[in-house]
Enzyme design. Structure first.
Site, short mmCIF file in Angstrom:
data_model
loop_
_atom_site.label_atom_id
_atom_site.label_comp_id
_atom_site.label_asym_id
_atom_site.label_seq_id
_atom_site.Cartn_x
_atom_site.Cartn_y
_atom_site.Cartn_z
N SER A 140 -8.08 56.88 17.38
CA SER A 140 -7.75 58.30 17.31
C SER A 140 -8.60 59.02 16.28
O SER A 140 -9.12 58.43 15.35
CB SER A 140 -6.28 58.49 16.93
OG SER A 140 -5.45 57.91 17.89
N1 SAH Z 1 -4.24 52.07 16.48
C1 SAH Z 1 -5.53 51.78 17.04
C2 SAH Z 1 -5.86 52.61 18.25
C3 SAH Z 1 -5.15 52.14 19.39
S1 SAH Z 1 -5.64 52.63 20.99
C4 SAH Z 1 -6.65 51.91 16.04
O1 SAH Z 1 -6.40 52.28 14.89
O2 SAH Z 1 -7.78 51.60 16.41
C5 SAH Z 1 -4.19 52.03 21.78
C6 SAH Z 1 -4.06 50.53 21.84
O3 SAH Z 1 -2.79 50.23 22.38
C7 SAH Z 1 -5.10 49.87 22.74
O4 SAH Z 1 -5.79 48.90 22.04
C8 SAH Z 1 -4.23 49.24 23.86
O5 SAH Z 1 -4.74 48.02 24.34
C9 SAH Z 1 -2.92 49.05 23.15
N2 SAH Z 1 -1.73 48.91 23.99
C10 SAH Z 1 -1.42 49.58 25.13
N3 SAH Z 1 -0.22 49.17 25.60
C11 SAH Z 1 0.24 48.22 24.73
C12 SAH Z 1 1.42 47.43 24.66
N4 SAH Z 1 2.40 47.50 25.56
N5 SAH Z 1 1.55 46.57 23.62
C13 SAH Z 1 0.59 46.47 22.68
N6 SAH Z 1 -0.56 47.19 22.70
C14 SAH Z 1 -0.72 48.07 23.70
#
Ligand code: SAH
Length: 213
Positions: free
Chosen positions: A61
């Site tokens: 983000s």
């Molecule tokens: N917080 C992260 C950005 C995350 S993007 C950072 O600082 O870089 C969102 C992430 O959520 C992705 O990596 C995706 O694979 C993960 N995601 C999506 N659904 C999920 C679930 N049910 N459980 C765990 N991770 C999930």
């Protein structure tokens, strides 16, 4: 490229210049090398005011949104925090600076592995990562003082509300796949209050209590 200068400028213009007032949040952003969490091609944009790709069709983000969500959790340094969506590990590092222990769940193994390696290299000892469906929460380590979901959920997963401690705070984007509302959920004397914060756009949360795919 002078990353320290870029970091200072990011904090001044994009965070303090908006409504990020929590000094501990601002200090965490000054400290953490965001450029190490993005791909080499994106390093020069690591401190810019927009999201960036982190591989596997996922994104990190925009700094302001990471800061806003962190500030909403009102962390003082003693908390146990759960993050859903480890991604690059950047938000986990910020949370590790602000709280006592961070539990983070990622569904894509290659991202979890990469994040874990980098966070180890940076010396973080208070972050535990696992590969799983985060919509189920992390029952064995619950309750959590704060929970942050960094992917868009069609609704507030009750599984996560259940794992929130008394006085706990949960922040997450809720809504359709292409645009959501950032929502803050607070638990007080067993009662659950929700507050809408602002519009946002996240990649989908995929799992039992999220999207199917
Ligand atoms: N917080 C992260 C950005 C995350 S993007 C950072 O600082 O870089 C969102 C992430 O959520 C992705 O990596 C995706 O694979 C993960 N995601 C999506 N659904 C999920 C679930 N049910 N459980 C765990 N991770 C999930």
């Amino acid at each position: 490229m002078n990353f320290k200068e870029l970091r200072e400028e990011m904090v001044k213009e994009q965070l303090a210049g908006r409504d990020i007032k929590d000094k501990r949040v601002l200090d965490a952003f000054l400290k953490i090398p965001r450029h190490k969490f993005v791909s080499e091609e994106s390093q020069s944009s690591a401190y810019a005011d927009y999201p960036l790709p982190i591989g596997e069709n996922q994104t990190i983000s925009q700094p302001y949104i990471v800061a806003l969500m962190s500030q909403l959790l009102e962390l003082k340094g003693t908390e146990k925090v759960l993050e859903i969506g480890t991604g690059s590990g950047y938000q986990a590092a910020i949370l590790a600076e602000l709280s006592k222990t961070v539990y983070s769940i990622e569904r894509i193994p290659s991202l979890a592995e990469k994040a874990e390696k980098l966070l180890n290299e940076l010396g973080y000892k208070n972050i535990e990562i696992k590969v799983d469906d985060g919509t189920l929460g992390w029952y064995e380590s619950s309750p959590f003082d704060a929970i942050i979901v960094t992917a868009a959920s069609p609704e507030i997963p009750q599984s996560l509300v259940k794992q929130l401690a008394e006085h706990g705070r949960l922040v997450l984007p809720v809504g359709g796949k292409f645009g959501q509302m950032l929502v803050l959920v607070k638990k007080d004397k067993g009662k659950v209050e929700t507050k809408e914060i602002c519009g946002c756009v996240f990649v989908p949360l995929i799992g039992k209590y999220g999207y199917n795919q």
